[in-house]
Design an enzyme around this catalytic site. Sequence first.
Site, PDB file in Angstrom:
ATOM      1  N   ASP A  36       0.855  -1.184   0.000  1.00 15.83           N
ATOM      2  CA  ASP A  36       0.000   0.000   0.000  1.00 15.83           C
ATOM      3  C   ASP A  36       0.894   1.237   0.000  1.00 15.83           C
ATOM      4  O   ASP A  36       2.116   1.133   0.085  1.00 15.83           O
ATOM      5  CB  ASP A  36      -0.944   0.009   1.204  1.00 15.83           C
ATOM      6  N   ASP A  57       3.126   2.582  -5.079  1.00 14.82           N
ATOM      7  CA  ASP A  57       1.963   2.681  -5.957  1.00 14.82           C
ATOM      8  C   ASP A  57       1.830   1.387  -6.764  1.00 14.82           C
ATOM      9  O   ASP A  57       2.692   1.060  -7.590  1.00 14.82           O
ATOM     10  CB  ASP A  57       2.161   3.884  -6.882  1.00 14.82           C
ATOM     11  N   TYR A 148     -14.847   6.091 -12.374  1.00 14.62           N
ATOM     12  CA  TYR A 148     -14.878   4.906 -11.522  1.00 14.62           C
ATOM     13  C   TYR A 148     -15.696   3.795 -12.176  1.00 14.62           C
ATOM     14  O   TYR A 148     -15.260   2.644 -12.261  1.00 14.62           O
ATOM     15  CB  TYR A 148     -15.473   5.267 -10.164  1.00 14.62           C
ATOM     16  N   LYS A 152     -14.144   0.199 -13.546  1.00 16.48           N
ATOM     17  CA  LYS A 152     -14.569  -1.049 -12.912  1.00 16.48           C
ATOM     18  C   LYS A 152     -15.194  -1.997 -13.938  1.00 16.48           C
ATOM     19  O   LYS A 152     -15.019  -3.217 -13.853  1.00 16.48           O
ATOM     20  CB  LYS A 152     -15.535  -0.755 -11.762  1.00 16.48           C
ATOM     21  N   THR A 183     -15.699   1.261   4.224  1.00 16.17           N
ATOM     22  CA  THR A 183     -14.297   1.591   3.978  1.00 16.17           C
ATOM     23  C   THR A 183     -14.130   3.101   3.872  1.00 16.17           C
ATOM     24  O   THR A 183     -15.102   3.852   3.796  1.00 16.17           O
ATOM     25  CB  THR A 183     -13.799   0.957   2.668  1.00 16.17           C
TER      26      THR A 183
END
Length: 265
Positions: A36, A57, A148, A152, A183
Amino acid sequence: MNVAGKVAVVTGAGGGIGAALAAGLAERGARVVIADLDPESTGKVAAAVGGVAVVGDASQISVLKEMIAAAESNFGPVDLFFANAGIMGEAGIGESDEEWQRIVDINLLAHVRAARLLLPGWIERGSGYFVSTASAAGLLTQIGAGPYSVTKHAAIGFSEWLSVTHGDQGVRVSCVCPMGVNTAIHHDALNSEDEASQLGANVVARAGSVLEPEDVAAITLAAIEEETFLVLPHPEVLEYYRRKGSDYDRWLGGMRRLQSEAAGA
């Protein structure tokens, strides 16, 4: 696949679903590389699961190579790779090509680059497992967040291609498509000052329950044991997806109504 004794790399594992996956893997006897961006959280998760931390990254080839090298030097060849790192990015249509590229890099090309590095060894050994954390937004669509949603969809498409192309060579693939999960990404969107971001998060919260990361991890790891491709922590997504496929125009109209209702809430 039985993960006991296997070597796994989990990206985006400093918190959320990634940290829960790392913990679940370790509990089942796997050896884990935690990757991470934040050194503190990455190190804490690695220490908690007895794993190895790599900070960087996950969309960068040099960092992906470092993850694989860390696994090989500490544990052995990578058996499972969890492409879990992801970002929401800008809401709306995305205001610049640079922002689109940033989201494409982490939500899609990070998967492609990792698979490119791992496939030769997996094919040679006749065994390997690629796990993509996508989203129900990739099967349905994320209201309010164009980049996004598009990335996805693409992540699911890449996972399908990977399974079709290399499944007969021992490469297994699972694609995880949850809706709301407790999250930082979800909370950041809910609390955003951007109306489009808030709208998307509100729609997700209204569409079904908001699961804990540990629930998603447990469902994902159970699916890996069964070598199931499509992992739906929110089972209602399957019904939504069926409705979409059976009457696309009606589904689009329903999504517009949902958007309007959420905006007026």
